[in-house]
Design an enzyme around this catalytic site. Structure first.
Site, PDB file in Angstrom:
ATOM      1  N   GLY A  31      41.007  33.661  38.708  1.00  0.00           N
ATOM      2  CA  GLY A  31      41.454  32.298  38.479  1.00  0.00           C
ATOM      3  C   GLY A  31      42.569  31.861  39.406  1.00  0.00           C
ATOM      4  O   GLY A  31      42.795  32.473  40.451  1.00  0.00           O
ATOM      5  N   HIS A  37      38.447  30.813  47.077  1.00  0.00           N
ATOM      6  CA  HIS A  37      37.512  31.046  45.973  1.00  0.00           C
ATOM      7  C   HIS A  37      36.337  30.063  46.053  1.00  0.00           C
ATOM      8  O   HIS A  37      35.184  30.436  45.822  1.00  0.00           O
ATOM      9  CB  HIS A  37      38.209  30.843  44.616  1.00  0.00           C
ATOM     10  CG  HIS A  37      39.321  31.802  44.314  1.00  0.00           C
ATOM     11  ND1 HIS A  37      40.639  31.419  44.248  1.00  0.00           N
ATOM     12  CD2 HIS A  37      39.313  33.132  44.034  1.00  0.00           C
ATOM     13  CE1 HIS A  37      41.392  32.465  43.928  1.00  0.00           C
ATOM     14  NE2 HIS A  37      40.620  33.513  43.810  1.00  0.00           N
ATOM     15  N   GLN A  61      43.672  46.546  36.358  1.00  0.00           N
ATOM     16  CA  GLN A  61      43.907  46.681  37.802  1.00  0.00           C
ATOM     17  C   GLN A  61      45.359  46.408  38.193  1.00  0.00           C
ATOM     18  O   GLN A  61      45.702  46.430  39.368  1.00  0.00           O
ATOM     19  CB  GLN A  61      42.934  45.811  38.602  1.00  0.00           C
ATOM     20  CG  GLN A  61      43.147  44.327  38.505  1.00  0.00           C
ATOM     21  CD  GLN A  61      41.979  43.561  39.103  1.00  0.00           C
ATOM     22  OE1 GLN A  61      40.879  43.555  38.570  1.00  0.00           O
ATOM     23  NE2 GLN A  61      42.203  42.929  40.247  1.00  0.00           N
ATOM     24  N   GLU A 150      36.040  38.748  52.141  1.00  0.00           N
ATOM     25  CA  GLU A 150      36.445  39.766  53.129  1.00  0.00           C
ATOM     26  C   GLU A 150      37.961  39.904  53.189  1.00  0.00           C
ATOM     27  O   GLU A 150      38.478  40.871  53.727  1.00  0.00           O
ATOM     28  CB  GLU A 150      35.894  39.398  54.514  1.00  0.00           C
ATOM     29  CG  GLU A 150      34.405  39.621  54.614  1.00  0.00           C
ATOM     30  CD  GLU A 150      33.784  39.055  55.865  1.00  0.00           C
ATOM     31  OE1 GLU A 150      34.516  38.468  56.698  1.00  0.00           O
ATOM     32  OE2 GLU A 150      32.561  39.179  55.996  1.00  0.00           O
ATOM     33  N   LYS A 151      38.663  38.937  52.610  1.00  0.00           N
ATOM     34  CA  LYS A 151      40.128  39.037  52.574  1.00  0.00           C
ATOM     35  C   LYS A 151      40.561  40.336  51.895  1.00  0.00           C
ATOM     36  O   LYS A 151      41.504  40.980  52.326  1.00  0.00           O
ATOM     37  CB  LYS A 151      40.700  37.843  51.808  1.00  0.00           C
ATOM     38  CG  LYS A 151      42.186  37.787  51.918  1.00  0.00           C
ATOM     39  CD  LYS A 151      42.817  37.233  50.698  1.00  0.00           C
ATOM     40  CE  LYS A 151      44.235  37.697  50.683  1.00  0.00           C
ATOM     41  NZ  LYS A 151      44.671  38.022  49.349  1.00  0.00           N
ATOM     42  N   ASP A 152      39.838  40.714  50.846  1.00  0.00           N
ATOM     43  CA  ASP A 152      40.113  41.984  50.163  1.00  0.00           C
ATOM     44  C   ASP A 152      39.120  43.010  50.699  1.00  0.00           C
ATOM     45  O   ASP A 152      38.172  43.405  50.016  1.00  0.00           O
ATOM     46  CB  ASP A 152      39.978  41.789  48.649  1.00  0.00           C
ATOM     47  CG  ASP A 152      41.015  40.821  48.129  1.00  0.00           C
ATOM     48  OD1 ASP A 152      42.124  41.230  47.821  1.00  0.00           O
ATOM     49  OD2 ASP A 152      40.703  39.604  48.059  1.00  0.00           O
ATOM     50  N   SER A 188      46.215  33.543  45.563  1.00  0.00           N
ATOM     51  CA  SER A 188      46.897  33.040  44.365  1.00  0.00           C
ATOM     52  C   SER A 188      48.362  33.458  44.378  1.00  0.00           C
ATOM     53  O   SER A 188      49.195  32.840  43.731  1.00  0.00           O
ATOM     54  CB  SER A 188      46.229  33.595  43.104  1.00  0.00           C
ATOM     55  OG  SER A 188      44.863  33.293  43.132  1.00  0.00           O
TER      56      SER A 188
END
Ligand code: AMP
Length: 282
Positions: A31, A37, A61, A150-152, A188
């Protein structure tokens, strides 16, 4: 857009679409949605008849001392954004719906070789929480396709491996990183940056871009490039967790024979931890 708060509501919506022969793409999120997103939602839309987005701030996590209570929660705004995007189902369960007994359920899904490297070194339980919740969400939503950013990069890599190893019937698609105009990857967590930190934050992407440029010119002294980049970031005001040049195929440390590379970094500004990466073919 339908909103499901329970597993059974989510399952029955998806079941009716599948019975009608429709395909389902899934975008899991925590969120506080931004353009990054929403890009994932667009990619999902291109690949399936129906799009499901989940919003769940997953307690397992977050490690000890990581402030889950202050994670930004903006469900009403998020819901409006997703409805405007034409999302078919928002799945927004509460913690007790997902972990009925307590948040440390007995079964875990882990990809051991990959959970202890890079971000896993600094957040030892993080990726176990991620793979476990994604496995649960895949079993609840039963999508044909799932889209991750792909950021993570390490997270995407782990999920691909989990899907392959455990034979989940889900096609995983990676979507490119959406950035602010100064290059900072949208996140975020960016909203937690103080004004002066926000200005400094753009140095992360700039430094990785400079490394990519130098690699492309043929410099393959990877270890000194990593060291120099860390120093540059520390001088700019970051506390660096790591800057690392890895092989794309297995995320292991790159050597001078490797040509398909990813530069990954994690660094903190005050309380806020930022991550970014750039892939480079040399
Ligand atoms: P999060 O809500 O941070 O767990 O992220 C949910 C999904 O959005 C993950 O697959 C992320 O990789 C992806 N994501 C987050 N930020 C970006 C971004 N700037 N560009 C593209 N995807 C992103």
């Amino acid at each position: 857009m339908q909103t499901a708060r329970t597993k059974s509501q989510s399952r029955s919506a998806v079941k009716s679409w599948k019975q009608a022969g429709e395909s389902v793409a899934f975008v899991p999120t925590m969120g506080n949605l931004h353009e990054g997103h929403l890009e994932l939602v667009d990619v999902a839309r291109q690949h399936a008849d129906r799009v499901v987005v989940s919003i769940f701030v997953n307690p397992t996590q977050f490690g000890e001392g990581e402030d889950i209570d202050n994670y930004p929660r903006t469900l009403d705004d998020d819901s409006t954004k997703l409805a405007e995007k034409g999302v078919d189902l928002l799945f927004a369960p509460g913690v007790s719906e997902i972990y009925p007994d307590d948040s440390s359920q007995a079964t875990r899904v882990e990809v051991p070789k990959l959970t202890g490297i890079l971000c896993g070194k600094f957040r030892p339980t993080h990726f176990i929480g991620v793979t476990t919740i994604v496995a649960k969400l895949f079993n609840i939503v039963q999508p044909d396709i799932a889209v991750f950013g792909e950021k993570d990069f390490q997270q995407l890599f782990l999920i691909r491996k989990m899907v392959q190893d455990l034979d989940f019937p889900v096609k995983v698609i990676g979507a490119s990183t959406i950035r602010e105009t100064d290059g900072l990857a949208m996140s975020s967590r960016n909203g937690c940056l103080k004004d002066v930190e926000r200005k400094t934050a753009s140095h992360l992407y700039k430094t990785l871009s400079e490394m990519a440029f130098i690699l492309k010119k043929g410099d393959n002294d990877f270890r000194s490039l990593e060291e120099n980049a860390s120093k540059i970031l520390e001088n700019a005001g970051f506390t660096v967790d790591y800057v690392s040049i890895r092989r794309v195929r297995d995320l292991q440390t790159a050597t001078s024979n490797d040509t398909v590379l990813v530069i990954l970094a994690a660094a903190r500004l005050g309380e806020t931890r930022l991550i970014d990466n750039i892939t480079v073919d040399i």
